[in-house]
Every structure is written in structure tokens, then in C-alpha cells.
Design an enzyme around this catalytic site. Sequence first.
Site, mmCIF file in Angstrom:
data_model
loop_
_atom_site.group_PDB
_atom_site.id
_atom_site.type_symbol
_atom_site.label_atom_id
_atom_site.label_comp_id
_atom_site.label_asym_id
_atom_site.label_seq_id
_atom_site.Cartn_x
_atom_site.Cartn_y
_atom_site.Cartn_z
ATOM 1 N N GLY A 16 0.671 -2.054 -63.006
ATOM 2 C CA GLY A 16 1.153 -2.720 -64.214
ATOM 3 C C GLY A 16 1.900 -4.011 -63.957
ATOM 4 N N ILE A 147 -6.216 -8.264 -47.021
ATOM 5 C CA ILE A 147 -6.533 -9.448 -46.209
ATOM 6 C C ILE A 147 -6.883 -10.647 -47.089
ATOM 7 C CG2 ILE A 147 -8.980 -8.828 -45.915
ATOM 8 C CD1 ILE A 147 -8.696 -9.949 -43.025
ATOM 9 N N LYS A 186 9.817 10.014 -53.544
ATOM 10 C CA LYS A 186 9.725 9.412 -52.217
ATOM 11 C C LYS A 186 9.870 7.887 -52.267
ATOM 12 C CE LYS A 186 9.153 12.993 -49.569
ATOM 13 N NZ LYS A 186 10.167 13.323 -48.534
ATOM 14 N N CYS A 380 -19.383 -10.365 -82.252
ATOM 15 C CA CYS A 380 -20.335 -11.010 -81.338
ATOM 16 C C CYS A 380 -21.675 -10.283 -81.389
ATOM 17 C CB CYS A 380 -19.748 -11.059 -79.922
ATOM 18 S SG CYS A 380 -20.575 -12.253 -78.838
ATOM 19 N N GLY A 382 -22.117 -7.280 -81.930
ATOM 20 C CA GLY A 382 -22.015 -6.378 -83.074
ATOM 21 C C GLY A 382 -22.426 -7.036 -84.378
ATOM 22 N N MET A 383 -22.162 -8.333 -84.513
ATOM 23 C CA MET A 383 -22.643 -9.072 -85.682
ATOM 24 C C MET A 383 -24.157 -9.256 -85.594
ATOM 25 S SD MET A 383 -21.976 -13.063 -86.673
ATOM 26 C CE MET A 383 -23.283 -14.004 -87.461
ATOM 27 N N HIS A 519 -14.640 -13.778 -81.258
ATOM 28 C CA HIS A 519 -13.856 -12.639 -80.786
ATOM 29 C C HIS A 519 -12.436 -12.705 -81.358
ATOM 30 C CE1 HIS A 519 -16.677 -10.989 -77.761
ATOM 31 N NE2 HIS A 519 -17.132 -12.228 -77.729
ATOM 32 N N GLU A 521 -10.273 -10.435 -81.679
ATOM 33 C CA GLU A 521 -9.307 -9.592 -80.965
ATOM 34 C C GLU A 521 -8.483 -10.368 -79.958
ATOM 35 O OE1 GLU A 521 -13.153 -9.272 -78.478
ATOM 36 O OE2 GLU A 521 -12.569 -9.549 -80.576
#
EC number: 6.3.4.2
Length: 547
Positions: A16, A147, A186, A380, A382-383, A519, A521
Amino acid sequence: MARYVFITGGVVSSLGKGLASAALGALLQARGFSVRLRKLDPYLNVDPGTMSPFEHGEVFITDDGAETDLDLGHYERFTGVAARRTDSVSSGRIYSNVLEKERRGDYLGKTIQVIPHVTNEIKDFIEIGDDEVDFMLCEIGGTVGDIEGLPFFEAIRQFSQDRPRGQCIFMHLTLLPWIKASGELKTKPTQHSVKELRSIGIAPDILVCRSEGPIPEKEREKLALFCNVRPDSVIAAQDLSTIYDAPLAYHREGLDQAVLDAFQINPAPKPDLSKWENVSDRIHNVDGEVRVAVVGKYTQLEDAYKSIAEALTHGGMANRVKVKVEWVDAEVFEKEDAAPHLEGYHAILVPGGFGERGTEGKIKAAQFARERKIPYLGICLGMQMAVIEAARNVAGLDTAGSEEFDHEAGKKRFEPVVYHLKEWVQGNHKVERKVTDDKGGTMRLGAYDAVLMEDSRVAKVYGKTSIDERHRHRYEVDIKYREKLEKAGLRFSGMSPDGRLPEIVEWPDHPWFIGVQFHPELKSKPFDPHPLFRDFVRAAKENSRLV
């Protein structure tokens, strides 16, 4: 000149760091400071644009058209600061820049090496916009010891030495595992992680420790002693029921105060956390629940639709309801009846995607929502699937499909209601693309304007007739089918300013059925839900009372 906070990770990945960075940015804003957040990723892809969602989760798009890591979505959602192309970089982009300079002869015949040429390129990237904000938060992807991340760690070490003393600090995020058999928390993995970090010349100023519960005082003192940090700079990051509690939780733990103390900012401005208290109240105190089916093709990995899941949560907060998102694999009912899989949901959302796999299931989902009068939001692809469904089942174009699917199959099978976008206007110039172009960065990317019909549902939802939204696609609904589709009842309620590219479609005789090429969202925030998601969840809430 900005102050820099470099956020690194240790022990394991996916702890996170992005969320911690975003929450810290929000807390610094609450104290009156301006912030910008950056992500430095060690992978060799130039950007995540060509990576499978199963590999890397969703691709977050900025207004200026950059395909970036999903952590930039967290940054925007928590701070409200629009991300830019200069806020995300990968090893692939850094090496590409260095090699381009070498080919041009910019290095005047010198031998090109990781130090100083690659590290200098990274440092140049880090300091872009240095004079624009009070704090620059830079997250280093991956885990210390990897690395591929070494050039980035070396670059931020050098950067901190190049800056005046007190201008840079390091925040290290680690894991404190709970060993159930012995009943112990720990600290050894964190100690080893810090040892690894110190071996490359970086000493953390703040430790953020992920744990299932509180850190006992004994373990906190042990971490401070062996990791050479102040006890009040050992911050517990406990598991939360929602990510939107993170700013308040980190504030209670003293993260923002520890950062200001490390920079010797004294006295520290008092924070105004009312915005986040309101967010927390709206998410925890709800009046009911709605069930939304997200019918997609990458449903095995929720991160593939991260912004959609969060935008639905925001829509729920705006309506004081909990949105229970259920992921429905579109492939499951491609060759069978969709009803058993979709009955009982209060709304259906079909997100974006690429390729033909799962598309027949998405078309059936659009048909089910249209016929059963269930709120539907198509984004997108979906349309496009909603338009193909309308063409096949209402407008009489039985072979309607997408040029994308024919291109995959290598033969013509469909009437291309959706076609490969060959040219469009971006700003003041025309962009041209061919099907054979490279995949990376060749789509219609970034923010574009759209004009809405005044009496349309979307105009009422937005409360205006001129909008701009972010795009990521290379196929469009062909405008030549507009007349036939509108005669069948499907309304093209949003268009590009030149009237050539369909942006939004809707069924006027449906309680709530909208498809958008962009989009939405990507621009939704917990304290400012996107209008489409706010109204979509409202329609779902209303439908739940009717069912």
C-alpha cells in the site's frame, strides 16, 4: 523550492505504498500545503499501456494523454490534483530517453553508463515542476533489494545529496507479520529491509509498518532502536475496512506530524480534516444497499477495474447507500441465456476492454438491461456493445459488429458499426492512425471535449452541455449508422465538437440507460463523485425499492 518525500517499500510488495503516499498528500493539503505526487516504476515497459490488466491492473489515463500506473488514480482521488504525464515514469522510458540522446550524439562520444547517465535522467525527471508546490511526494515502485530498482534508489540517494540539507526525507513502508503459532509480532523482516536500504546509502527518517493490529510499545521501541529512527516516527498502518479511512487513521498515528518534524517545520499548521470526516461519515452511515453487476472480462483481478470500483463507492457515498459490487465474467453466458446470471441486480455496468473475448456476453448484458428496464452504464467498449446490441436487435442490422473483431479473426464477419478510428482532431492538429501502427501510445488518449444535447438525460446529469472527459480507445461507433439507429430509438446525445465522433448514447424511453465512449471513472473522487456515477447509483437505489 519543493521539499521531497521519497516513499520506498520493503519486505513484500503490494503493502500500500500508493495509498500511504496519497493519504500523506491529503494530510499535507489539510494543513494548507500544496502537493504533487509522482510514481517511479522499475519495469522495462515504456509505460503500462501495452500490459495485460492481469499483469498490472488498470491503466490510469491523465488529461494530457499519458498511460500510467493505477497508483496515480489513488493520488488524484485523495488529493484532487490532476495527474500529468510528468508524474509517472518507468525504467523503460528512462532508458529509451538515454538511448535516444546517445543516438543523437548528445553525450559527445562518452561511454554511456547507469551512473551517471541513467541516474541523471531519473533526477531530471524528479525535479520537473520543482517550483510549483510545497511538497513533492515520490513513490518508488517495487521493493528494496530488487535488482531492477537499483538505479532509482541510487538516483534518489544522489538527489538528496544534491539538495540543501533538510530538503529531502525518506519514508519506508514495511510489513510486521503476526506469527499466530507463537503469538508474536515480528520486527526482524523490517530490520533486514532497513539494513538493505542503508547498505545502498539511504537511511529512512520514517517507518510506516503494515500490521493487522496496533504495534505494542515494546516492538515500537525495538524498531526505533535497531532501525535508527525516532520512536514517534514509527507509524502503524493497520488494516482498515475502507481505504477512505486512511487519512484519518494515519493522522491519528501521527504520520503528517512526523513528516513535518523531519523537515523541522515548527510550529506546524493545524489540519482541517472536516472533508475526510464527512467522507468517513458517508461511507459508514448508509441507508441501504444496492447490488451492481460489473460484467467484464478481467473480473479475476479487481485491480483491473480499480477506478470503476472506487467510482461506484463514491456514487454510493453521494446517495448514502452501500454499493455491493459483484464481478460477473462476460464469457460465462456468451452462449447461453444471460438472465440467470443477471437477475436480482439493481443495476448493470459494462466496462471497457480490448479484443473479442467476452463481447457477446457484454452484448447480452446490454440487451438484458434494455429489455428489463434495469439501469445500465456502458463505458468505452461497454458503450460500443450497447450500440451493437441496438443495431442487431432493434435496428435490424443482424450482422452488426466491430472492425476490431474482424481484424483479430483476419476475415470479414460483421458489418462494422464500430470501426478503427483513422483520424481525429487533438487540440489544433489532426492525428492519423493505421491498424498496423505499434500498439503502445497510439490510441485516442487523454481529455477531449464533448457537446451534449440540451434536453438529454446526460445534460441533466451533468447540469451543463459542454464537458471534457478522458479517453482511451482506438475504435469508435461509426457515425454513418446514426440515422438508422436513431430511427430505432437510440439517441446520440453527446458528440465531439466537430460532430464526427459519437461520445454518448442513451435510450430516452428507458429509466436509465447511458453509454459513454470515455472513462468517467477516472475523474471521480470521494469528496466529489462523478455526476454519471452519482446518478447511476441513484437510479440503482430507486430500482432497488421497486424490485
